[in-house]
Scaffold this motif. Structure first.
Motif, PDB file in Angstrom:
ATOM      1  N   UNK A   1       0.809  -1.210   0.000  1.00  0.00           N
ATOM      2  CA  UNK A   1       0.000   0.000   0.000  1.00  0.00           C
ATOM      3  C   UNK A   1       0.850   1.270   0.000  1.00  0.00           C
ATOM      4  N   UNK A   2       0.293   2.374  -0.470  1.00  0.00           N
ATOM      5  CA  UNK A   2       1.049   3.618  -0.450  1.00  0.00           C
ATOM      6  C   UNK A   2       1.567   3.987   0.942  1.00  0.00           C
ATOM      7  N   UNK A   3       0.723   3.879   1.972  1.00  0.00           N
ATOM      8  CA  UNK A   3       1.141   4.256   3.329  1.00  0.00           C
ATOM      9  C   UNK A   3       2.300   3.384   3.820  1.00  0.00           C
TER      10      UNK A   3
ATOM     11  N   UNK B   1      10.203   1.148  -8.658  1.00  0.00           N
ATOM     12  CA  UNK B   1       8.982   1.011  -9.449  1.00  0.00           C
ATOM     13  C   UNK B   1       7.848   0.400  -8.630  1.00  0.00           C
ATOM     14  N   UNK B   2       6.638   0.616  -9.124  1.00  0.00           N
ATOM     15  CA  UNK B   2       5.449   0.081  -8.479  1.00  0.00           C
ATOM     16  C   UNK B   2       4.276   0.141  -9.441  1.00  0.00           C
ATOM     17  N   UNK B   3       3.140  -0.343  -8.980  1.00  0.00           N
ATOM     18  CA  UNK B   3       1.963  -0.436  -9.834  1.00  0.00           C
ATOM     19  C   UNK B   3       0.971   0.690  -9.632  1.00  0.00           C
ATOM     20  N   UNK B   4      -0.154   0.544 -10.288  1.00  0.00           N
ATOM     21  CA  UNK B   4      -1.172   1.596 -10.302  1.00  0.00           C
ATOM     22  C   UNK B   4      -1.723   1.900  -8.915  1.00  0.00           C
ATOM     23  N   UNK B   5      -1.638   0.961  -7.978  1.00  0.00           N
ATOM     24  CA  UNK B   5      -2.138   1.195  -6.623  1.00  0.00           C
ATOM     25  C   UNK B   5      -1.368   2.315  -5.926  1.00  0.00           C
ATOM     26  N   UNK B   6      -0.227   2.715  -6.489  1.00  0.00           N
ATOM     27  CA  UNK B   6       0.549   3.815  -5.911  1.00  0.00           C
ATOM     28  C   UNK B   6       0.239   5.156  -6.573  1.00  0.00           C
TER      29      UNK B   6
END
Length: 131
Positions: free
Chosen positions: A39-41, A61-66
């Motif tokens: 999660x972002x938090x 890197x990360x996905x759309x949830x960020x």
């Protein structure tokens, strides 16, 4: 011919607030790249534990949830360059029909328009058919 890639999978217990152990594991591993897959938090706390100085030389890197405003502002404030990847378009800048439907429904129900909710809307629309 493919080169093999070593991967370190770092986990944490639910409701964890101190990510020092995970940060130490990542530092000791000396990665070239780091994928933010939570999660972002939680990612914000991991970034704080690792420190931006450590992360500056890494591929992040990360996905759309960020792709939420608070996380994007956080990484910008830290001066980090995180590659965010989404399989769906940005709902704020596309005019495709499903995005228009999502935005209308979100506005009607006072829901934040972002990539996380848009992805969820797309996934649920695959299973829900109007009669």
């Amino acid at each position: 011919e493919f080169n093999s890639v070593d991967i370190l999978d770092v986990s944490y217990e639910r409701n964890t607030t101190d990510f020092k152990r995970q940060a130490d594991m990542i530092r000791d591993y000396k990665p070239d790249a780091i994928a933010f897959a939570t999660t972002p938090a939680t990612n914000e706390e991991i970034i704080r534990a690792l420190t931006p100085e450590f992360l500056f030389s890494k591929i992040l890197y990360g996905g759309s949830w960020l792709m939420v405003e608070k996380f994007i502002k956080f990484i910008e404030d830290k001066g980090l360059d995180v590659n965010l990847v989404s399989l769906s378009p940005n709902p704020l800048s596309t005019d495709i029909q499903i995005a228009q439907q999502f935005k209308e429904l979100a506005e009607k129900n006072n829901v934040t328009i972002n990539s996380i909710y848009f992805d969820g809307y797309i996934y649920m629309s695959l299973f829900y058919v109007k009669n």
